[in-house]
Write a protein that holds these residues in place. Sequence first.
Motif, PDB file in Angstrom:
ATOM      1  N   ILE A 139       0.898  -1.168  -0.057  1.00 14.62           N
ATOM      2  CA  ILE A 139      -0.157  -0.101   0.055  1.00 14.62           C
ATOM      3  C   ILE A 139       0.769   1.214  -0.141  1.00 14.62           C
ATOM      4  O   ILE A 139       0.700   2.184  -0.614  1.00 14.62           O
ATOM      5  N   ARG A 140       1.865   1.193   0.793  1.00 14.88           N
ATOM      6  CA  ARG A 140       2.663   2.507   1.068  1.00 14.88           C
ATOM      7  C   ARG A 140       3.458   2.406  -0.442  1.00 14.88           C
ATOM      8  O   ARG A 140       3.761   3.732  -0.830  1.00 14.88           O
ATOM      9  N   LEU A 143       1.065   3.700  -3.331  1.00 16.43           N
ATOM     10  CA  LEU A 143       0.759   4.979  -3.027  1.00 16.43           C
ATOM     11  C   LEU A 143       1.663   6.005  -3.321  1.00 16.43           C
ATOM     12  O   LEU A 143       1.564   7.090  -4.136  1.00 16.43           O
ATOM     13  N   PHE A 228      -6.209   5.325  -2.283  1.00 19.23           N
ATOM     14  CA  PHE A 228      -5.759   5.032  -0.911  1.00 19.23           C
ATOM     15  C   PHE A 228      -6.589   4.215  -0.112  1.00 19.23           C
ATOM     16  O   PHE A 228      -6.169   3.240   0.595  1.00 19.23           O
ATOM     17  N   SER A 292      -1.529   6.784   8.568  1.00 23.85           N
ATOM     18  CA  SER A 292      -1.969   6.472   7.376  1.00 23.85           C
ATOM     19  C   SER A 292      -3.601   7.396   7.346  1.00 23.85           C
ATOM     20  O   SER A 292      -3.767   7.878   6.173  1.00 23.85           O
ATOM     21  N   LEU A 296      -4.572  10.526   4.807  1.00 21.76           N
ATOM     22  CA  LEU A 296      -5.798  10.203   4.096  1.00 21.76           C
ATOM     23  C   LEU A 296      -6.711  11.446   4.303  1.00 21.76           C
ATOM     24  O   LEU A 296      -7.449  11.997   3.382  1.00 21.76           O
TER      25      LEU A 296
END
Length: 383
Positions: A139-140, A143, A228, A292, A296
């Motif tokens: 995910i990191r 993104l 995200f 996170s 967001l």
Amino acid sequence: MSDFNCTPVEPRSEVRDGHHWTIVTVKKARKMQELPFTYRVMGPIGKGTFGTVQKICTPDGEHYAMKQVDFDPRYKNREVSIMRILDHPNCVRLHYYYLDRDPYMELSVRLIMDLFPTSLSAVIVQNRRKREDIPEFYIRLYLYQLLRGVAYMHSEEIAHRDIKPQNILIDPARGRLKLCDFGSAKQLKEGEINIAYICSRFYRAPELILGNVKYDCSIDTWAVGCVFAEMFLLRPIFLGESSLEQFTEIIRILGTPTPEQMEKLHPMFPKDLKKRSPISLHKHLRRTNCQSLSLLIKLLQYAPDKRIRCWDAMAEPYLDELRKPGLRLPDGGDLPPLFDFTVRELDQNPVLNQLLIPRERNSPRRGSASRRGSAKKHEKKRA
């Protein structure tokens, strides 16, 4: 009006080793040089709003994606002109293109581009079916590259205008990501009127939902925030079946925008909306942590001018993990290029460069906390 010769090429066909090959004259995207190009179609990849995509290969074993887009000489083909500008590791590269005419005399543009194994959409669907979370490392990683690609486009004043998982290509084995499908992209000019009915609904910024025709590149930032969140949820965060329902879903989760926020979303829209408090994003999103969630929230701001710039978002603490010395992919492989910044990129917000470039690449360096404190101090002074 177009950036390519409107005279269609005449394809030739040959049979070699039992395969049907097509031979055409193409133009190189950068130098506009004409040269012969031989390929055969391997099979379909996908179909979008503006065209179909096929996998092709050349006699020397190179593989590409070839997109076919309907062509009308009365209108400017922005996709070709924009892809000729783009030159970034996180944006799909256009190698060649040509104009074709089918047996029914219909014209189409053929774009020959980078080929990637899959899309973020396919990864999300696969994990949802298996009921497996996407590892937070990825995910990191995804993104970060998405933010970098969008930041580069915005530095050229180009808005993608259709960021969604289907338009984000992934090479899972190497951890690479590239933005694709620039059919809706446009170089925005301040004060210029643009179409509001753009971007897929689940990723459409609230100002677009309300019909605002004077917007900026921050509509992409909202879409990045939606993507995200989706990587955690494995489904879109805002799921409306119409534009009205989409706005209602946004309000249900983020709360009712204030009159000041509504003024920035659309000056002509009523400001006295029924007050509704936001739900807890931490409860709504699984596996999120303070870092996170903080990022967001900065991406999903109602007011366009309050959304964090994509370049600035890359320096957020949530992505510090990627800047650790010696970090590798889970299988031990090398990370994709993450810090090969150009001078143009580093000029976007120089005060953040000390945070963005890993310590071993920018020695001697102060500690992370002092570096981050210095950057925040500069930001406050600038504000």
